[in-house]
Scaffold this motif. Sequence first.
Motif, PDB file in Angstrom:
ATOM      1  N   UNK A 273     -22.064  19.645  23.474  1.00 57.43           N
ATOM      2  CA  UNK A 273     -22.682  20.551  24.445  1.00 57.43           C
ATOM      3  C   UNK A 273     -22.860  21.955  23.857  1.00 57.43           C
ATOM      4  N   UNK A 274     -22.128  22.209  22.743  1.00 56.59           N
ATOM      5  CA  UNK A 274     -22.283  23.520  22.085  1.00 56.59           C
ATOM      6  C   UNK A 274     -23.662  23.660  21.427  1.00 56.59           C
ATOM      7  N   UNK A 275     -24.313  22.523  21.134  1.00 56.64           N
ATOM      8  CA  UNK A 275     -25.631  22.583  20.500  1.00 56.64           C
ATOM      9  C   UNK A 275     -26.669  23.088  21.493  1.00 56.64           C
ATOM     10  N   UNK A 276     -27.469  24.014  21.028  1.00 56.18           N
ATOM     11  CA  UNK A 276     -28.499  24.582  21.909  1.00 56.18           C
ATOM     12  C   UNK A 276     -29.527  23.543  22.314  1.00 56.18           C
ATOM     13  N   UNK A 277     -29.781  22.559  21.443  1.00 55.73           N
ATOM     14  CA  UNK A 277     -30.810  21.557  21.733  1.00 55.73           C
ATOM     15  C   UNK A 277     -30.338  20.518  22.748  1.00 55.73           C
ATOM     16  N   UNK A 278     -29.030  20.457  22.987  1.00 56.16           N
ATOM     17  CA  UNK A 278     -28.517  19.464  23.944  1.00 56.16           C
ATOM     18  C   UNK A 278     -28.548  20.054  25.349  1.00 56.16           C
ATOM     19  N   UNK A 279     -29.254  19.377  26.248  1.00 60.25           N
ATOM     20  CA  UNK A 279     -29.358  19.921  27.603  1.00 60.25           C
ATOM     21  C   UNK A 279     -28.414  19.239  28.583  1.00 60.25           C
ATOM     22  N   UNK A 280     -28.198  17.924  28.406  1.00 57.63           N
ATOM     23  CA  UNK A 280     -27.321  17.192  29.332  1.00 57.63           C
ATOM     24  C   UNK A 280     -26.433  16.239  28.543  1.00 57.63           C
ATOM     25  N   UNK A 281     -25.135  16.196  28.898  1.00 53.74           N
ATOM     26  CA  UNK A 281     -24.252  15.174  28.331  1.00 53.74           C
ATOM     27  C   UNK A 281     -23.505  14.527  29.497  1.00 53.74           C
ATOM     28  N   UNK A 282     -23.656  13.202  29.618  1.00 54.86           N
ATOM     29  CA  UNK A 282     -22.951  12.471  30.680  1.00 54.86           C
ATOM     30  C   UNK A 282     -21.881  11.618  30.018  1.00 54.86           C
ATOM     31  N   UNK A 283     -20.656  11.700  30.555  1.00 55.40           N
ATOM     32  CA  UNK A 283     -19.548  10.939  29.986  1.00 55.40           C
ATOM     33  C   UNK A 283     -19.296   9.708  30.845  1.00 55.40           C
ATOM     34  N   UNK A 284     -19.244   8.556  30.205  1.00 52.98           N
ATOM     35  CA  UNK A 284     -18.931   7.301  30.900  1.00 52.98           C
ATOM     36  C   UNK A 284     -17.592   6.810  30.352  1.00 52.98           C
TER      37      UNK A 284
END
Lengths: 264, 324
Positions: free
Chosen positions: B243-254
């Motif tokens: 999530x620290x990456x600027x290009x990452x907008x959403x991270x969902x954890x399963x």
Amino acid sequence: MNQLNGILATCFFELKRMWTFQRLGIFVVLSSFPPLIVLFLLWGSLFLGETQTLNFLLLVIIFLVAIVGMLSLLLWAPTNIYSELEGKSWGFIASRPGGRISILFGKYLAAVIQSYAICQFALVGSFSIAVFGNAIRDPIVAYLVLSVLALLACICIGAVMSLIGVQFYRRAMVTAAAYLVGIELVVATIPAIVGKFTVRQHLQDLGLNWLSKELPLKPTIYYNTFGDYADWLNLLCLAAITIFSLSAAAYIIQRREYLIGDEA
Amino acid sequence: MIELQNVTKLYKNVIGVNDITMSLSSGVYGLLGPNGSGKTTLINLIMGQIQPTLGLVTLFGNNPWRRDHLLRDVGLCPATEVNLPHVTALEWVSYMMQLHGFGLKEAKSRAVQSLTFLKMDHAMNRPMRDYSLGMRQRTKLAQAIGHEPHLLILDEPFNGLDPVARFEMIQFLRDWGKQGKSLILASHILHEVEAIQPSFMLISGGRLLASGTPDEVRGLLADSPNQFVIRCDTPRDLAARLIEFASVSVVKVDEVNRSLEITCVSPAHLLAGLPTICNETGCVIYEMHSLEEPLKELFSALMRFHRGENQPLGKHAGSVAAMK
């Protein structure tokens, strides 16, 4: 030369495809229908004493052979494009140089040959039975004249039906049947100049001129009603109808967008 | 060899192809696109079977519409199945060769040659109703190559082939390209086309979305906004770093499946940094895949770009194809 090669190859390929049970069955049923009716009429005259019909046996044969000839043309000629589209072989043919013209003329030739073969079988069968029953005068002349008329009918009506197949390819058989009923049956009986645009009137004229001695009725009434064209003029009209129909079909087939594949 | 200038084809109200401009010189090309994307329409236009509503098509320098002599040097294998159950492959291919202008003897000899080359010699005298899908596909191919064309156009040639037949088909197409002949291969399956290593033309919704070499297309994928799934041993820790990456907008954890679903606008940066993160955190990645199929993903990304929904993908996307 290449084009002729393609036309003959298509014709030969189509005739070869005729050797299936289904197509041979149609051939046998159509060609044996007139002889069976003639046989039935002779049987009626021999065993039931009904001799009136025999006076008109030649007209009956003409009528029956015309019917089976037309049915045969209806089966093979107007489906020239539709059968290829339905069989999904159009794409392979149309991607060949001259493929469209080859399929048009090749299938036309095959339809004429098949239909004429049916007419010939029907004529030979019918005349053989009629001669055997001694029911017809001068059968050789009548047979030769009817053979020529059947050939002219197949060539000319086959051309018109090929044109119908190219133009109305989705409803080719229905349109061709409508043409036979509407034009060759109804319009051809109209005693006016419009009737001269039909194939049947010219064939009738030729038949009356060539078979006047063999026919049970005098053709005077017919001439008075429909007019009397010279043989050469009738033949010229038939040639004109054939050439016009095939030329128009060739023009259309070269310019029509028949799609390869299912995607559109 | 082939040029299309602003070509549009309309079927009444339906768009077949939409404003396509491209120039193809001799070579091997893969025409990629989902079903119904306009591939067959494009082939029909090139073959002169249909007329463009707008624009100009040229094949070997001439408009192919009503100039079927141009097809002398083209072999076409349409996607459609031949429905001639009582005819043998030899009869049909010979007939096709005769239609191409060869005499009976020459046509038969060419038919035998091409069928033998495609390993159909054992079955070529049997009616086609007895053939498997692979055998019918090879028969179709035989009629396309029998006259030794310079340009071969194949529409979905891998349809219905078993793995062995697919491998043989790929080998054949590779060899065809190596002989210096041209090939246009239309398909909706990326990896099969990729195996032949052509230049790509990506078409969707009747539009040419992108074109280029396999590397250029991979570049597009790397730069395209997409979603992918990572299955690893410590998904929560990895999510915190990603999530620290600027290009990452959403991270969902399963937590149940121990996986992450990541949405990012430019995966190239993220993918480059991923090995370092794994080293630092000790995270073990078991599996990583795109949320969509590769081709679908690419087309989705390109369509988003064409709609102006995302940042530019790269210099090749949406560019007019001019391949040497």
